[in-house]
Design a protein around this motif. Structure first.
Motif, PDB file in Angstrom:
ATOM      1  N   SER A 152      52.641  72.590  52.522  1.00 34.74           N
ATOM      2  CA  SER A 152      51.573  72.949  51.597  1.00 34.74           C
ATOM      3  C   SER A 152      51.040  71.666  50.971  1.00 34.74           C
ATOM      4  O   SER A 152      51.670  70.610  51.040  1.00 34.74           O
ATOM      5  N   ALA A 153      49.872  71.772  50.345  1.00 35.68           N
ATOM      6  CA  ALA A 153      49.282  70.599  49.690  1.00 35.68           C
ATOM      7  C   ALA A 153      48.081  71.022  48.865  1.00 35.68           C
ATOM      8  O   ALA A 153      47.485  72.077  49.097  1.00 35.68           O
ATOM      9  N   ARG A 154      47.725  70.185  47.916  1.00 31.95           N
ATOM     10  CA  ARG A 154      46.414  70.289  47.297  1.00 31.95           C
ATOM     11  C   ARG A 154      45.444  69.485  48.155  1.00 31.95           C
ATOM     12  O   ARG A 154      45.759  68.368  48.563  1.00 31.95           O
ATOM     13  N   GLN A 155      44.303  70.049  48.453  1.00 32.57           N
ATOM     14  CA  GLN A 155      43.356  69.374  49.331  1.00 32.57           C
ATOM     15  C   GLN A 155      43.023  67.977  48.797  1.00 32.57           C
ATOM     16  O   GLN A 155      42.674  67.817  47.637  1.00 32.57           O
ATOM     17  N   GLY A 156      43.175  66.984  49.656  1.00 28.34           N
ATOM     18  CA  GLY A 156      42.911  65.611  49.256  1.00 28.34           C
ATOM     19  C   GLY A 156      44.064  64.946  48.539  1.00 28.34           C
ATOM     20  O   GLY A 156      44.032  63.732  48.295  1.00 28.34           O
ATOM     21  N   GLY A 157      45.079  65.722  48.174  1.00 25.75           N
ATOM     22  CA  GLY A 157      46.293  65.173  47.600  1.00 25.75           C
ATOM     23  C   GLY A 157      46.089  64.458  46.273  1.00 25.75           C
ATOM     24  O   GLY A 157      45.118  64.679  45.540  1.00 25.75           O
ATOM     25  N   ILE A 158      47.024  63.570  45.969  1.00 27.19           N
ATOM     26  CA  ILE A 158      46.996  62.829  44.712  1.00 27.19           C
ATOM     27  C   ILE A 158      45.743  61.969  44.607  1.00 27.19           C
ATOM     28  O   ILE A 158      45.142  61.855  43.535  1.00 27.19           O
ATOM     29  N   LEU A 197      40.918  60.434  41.613  1.00 29.04           N
ATOM     30  CA  LEU A 197      39.545  59.936  41.596  1.00 29.04           C
ATOM     31  C   LEU A 197      38.532  61.009  41.200  1.00 29.04           C
ATOM     32  O   LEU A 197      37.323  60.757  41.216  1.00 29.04           O
ATOM     33  N   ARG A 198      38.996  62.194  40.833  1.00 31.53           N
ATOM     34  CA  ARG A 198      38.096  63.322  40.564  1.00 31.53           C
ATOM     35  C   ARG A 198      37.149  63.000  39.404  1.00 31.53           C
ATOM     36  O   ARG A 198      37.562  62.580  38.332  1.00 31.53           O
ATOM     37  N   GLU A 199      35.849  63.227  39.655  1.00 31.97           N
ATOM     38  CA  GLU A 199      34.820  62.948  38.654  1.00 31.97           C
ATOM     39  C   GLU A 199      33.788  64.065  38.678  1.00 31.97           C
ATOM     40  O   GLU A 199      33.140  64.313  39.697  1.00 31.97           O
ATOM     41  N   ALA A 209      40.847  70.425  43.150  1.00 36.29           N
ATOM     42  CA  ALA A 209      40.715  70.871  44.536  1.00 36.29           C
ATOM     43  C   ALA A 209      41.544  72.125  44.813  1.00 36.29           C
ATOM     44  O   ALA A 209      42.545  72.395  44.127  1.00 36.29           O
ATOM     45  N   PRO A 210      41.153  72.894  45.830  1.00 34.37           N
ATOM     46  CA  PRO A 210      41.964  74.050  46.231  1.00 34.37           C
ATOM     47  C   PRO A 210      43.339  73.631  46.736  1.00 34.37           C
ATOM     48  O   PRO A 210      43.597  72.449  47.013  1.00 34.37           O
ATOM     49  N   VAL A 211      44.203  74.620  46.874  1.00 33.84           N
ATOM     50  CA  VAL A 211      45.550  74.453  47.421  1.00 33.84           C
ATOM     51  C   VAL A 211      45.616  75.208  48.747  1.00 33.84           C
ATOM     52  O   VAL A 211      45.059  76.300  48.878  1.00 33.84           O
ATOM     53  N   TRP A 212      46.280  74.609  49.738  1.00 29.56           N
ATOM     54  CA  TRP A 212      46.577  75.356  50.964  1.00 29.56           C
ATOM     55  C   TRP A 212      48.089  75.420  51.156  1.00 29.56           C
ATOM     56  O   TRP A 212      48.815  74.541  50.704  1.00 29.56           O
ATOM     57  N   PHE A 213      48.533  76.482  51.818  1.00 33.18           N
ATOM     58  CA  PHE A 213      49.957  76.615  52.095  1.00 33.18           C
ATOM     59  C   PHE A 213      50.139  77.427  53.364  1.00 33.18           C
ATOM     60  O   PHE A 213      49.381  78.350  53.661  1.00 33.18           O
ATOM     61  N   ARG A 261      42.325  58.789  36.429  1.00 36.40           N
ATOM     62  CA  ARG A 261      43.497  58.194  35.782  1.00 36.40           C
ATOM     63  C   ARG A 261      44.644  58.149  36.779  1.00 36.40           C
ATOM     64  O   ARG A 261      44.860  59.101  37.528  1.00 36.40           O
ATOM     65  N   PHE A 262      45.381  57.055  36.769  1.00 33.04           N
ATOM     66  CA  PHE A 262      46.646  57.026  37.487  1.00 33.04           C
ATOM     67  C   PHE A 262      47.631  57.969  36.785  1.00 33.04           C
ATOM     68  O   PHE A 262      47.535  58.164  35.563  1.00 33.04           O
ATOM     69  N   PRO A 263      48.592  58.540  37.513  1.00 32.88           N
ATOM     70  CA  PRO A 263      49.687  59.237  36.829  1.00 32.88           C
ATOM     71  C   PRO A 263      50.429  58.257  35.918  1.00 32.88           C
ATOM     72  O   PRO A 263      50.652  57.102  36.289  1.00 32.88           O
ATOM     73  N   GLN A 264      50.792  58.706  34.731  1.00 30.88           N
ATOM     74  CA  GLN A 264      51.446  57.835  33.764  1.00 30.88           C
ATOM     75  C   GLN A 264      52.962  57.901  33.895  1.00 30.88           C
ATOM     76  O   GLN A 264      53.529  58.917  34.305  1.00 30.88           O
TER      77      GLN A 264
END
Length: 267
Positions: A95-101, A106-108, A113-117, A137-140
């Motif tokens: 499974s994944a979120r489309q486009g991943g991390i 970079l989402r603006e 994004a949707p999730v597929w599994f 933002r980078f994950p903190q």
């Protein structure tokens, strides 16, 4: 698929069972292990074997944190997991979120994004219809999952979506197993060993009963390695290179030595 940041900072403590309670492993229709293929999720799986759960009853759910590239994921890990699942006779679903991390980072002015599994009957895609928003933002480096957003958005919420959007979990009992250990951090030491999962809906119309169990929570690292040796499981490559855990290849928690090793391996 969206979730308020306040909900992300605490993933446990819904309705606790009686103190010391443990699951009756024979009573579940589905047994799912959130499997990174790291030592702790593998140890959790092998512990289920030793408690009498047949491999054919177990599903491994592995969340790809890249989806369509090799930036944060170790590129060899999915294939390692496929071979190990076949050897152990465990079903494996990705499974994944489309486009991943990367896409989420970079989402603006766009929705998450949707999730597929993957499921027993094919791949399903859900979500992606929320309001536009900007992350960039980078994950903190934090125990607070509202700012260390990589874990919830690429893994935890992906599993929640898969549990909530499959009819096979309605009017059924599901055990969801994860491999957190108390010795890993003060935050993880506070996790409940056995509780209702946040996707549980046992009192609702669809009667989706989902328990969350952390079977190796009290284990030492030595005990984890011992059970892998007992079952002849060869750990994935990062451990053999000296990494202490199988996190993302480009994990924000990496040490300076790990960063230097990564630069040598993948400049």
């Amino acid at each position: 698929m969206s979730m308020a940041p306040a909900s992300l900072s605490s993933r446990q403590g819904t309705v606790p069972p009686e103190p010391g309670a443990r699951p009756d492993l024979a009573c579940y229709d589905h047994v799912i292990v959130a499997c990174s293929f790291g030592k702790d999720s593998l140890a959790s799986t092998l512990h289920l074997f030793e408690k009498g759960v047949a491999p054919q009853r177990i599903e491994w759910w592995h969340h790809l944190v890249d989806d369509d590239g090799d930036v944060f994921d170790w590129p060899h890990v999915p294939d390692y997991g496929r071979h190990l699942a076949a050897a152990l006779d465990v079903r494996l679903y990705f499974s994944a979120r489309q486009g991943g991390i990367v896409r989420e980072m970079l989402r603006e002015n766009a929705p998450t994004a949707p999730v597929w599994f993957d499921t027993p009957t094919g791949r399903v895609t859900v979500g992606g219809k929320g309001p536009p928003n900007t992350r960039r933002r980078f994950p903190q480096v934090s125990a607070n999952l509202s700012v260390r957003w990589c874990s919830p958005y690429a893994k935890i919420m992906v599993a929640d979506g898969a549990l909530r959007n499959q009819a096979r979990f309605g009017h059924a009992r599901t055990l969801f197993v994860t491999g957190e250990r108390a010795a890993e951090s003060a935050n993880r030491a506070r996790y409940a060993v056995f509780e209702r999962h946040l996707a549980d809906c046992r009192d609702g119309r669809i009667r989706r009963h989902i328990d969350h169990w952390r079977p190796v929570h009290a284990w030492s690292e030595a005990a984890v390695w011992q059970i892998l040796r007992r079952h002849g499981v060869i750990p994935p490559l990062p451990y053999q290179l000296g990494f202490g855990r199988l996190s993302c290849l480009a994990c924000v928690f990496m040490s300076a030595d790990q960063a230097a090793t990564l630069r040598h391996m993948d400049p």
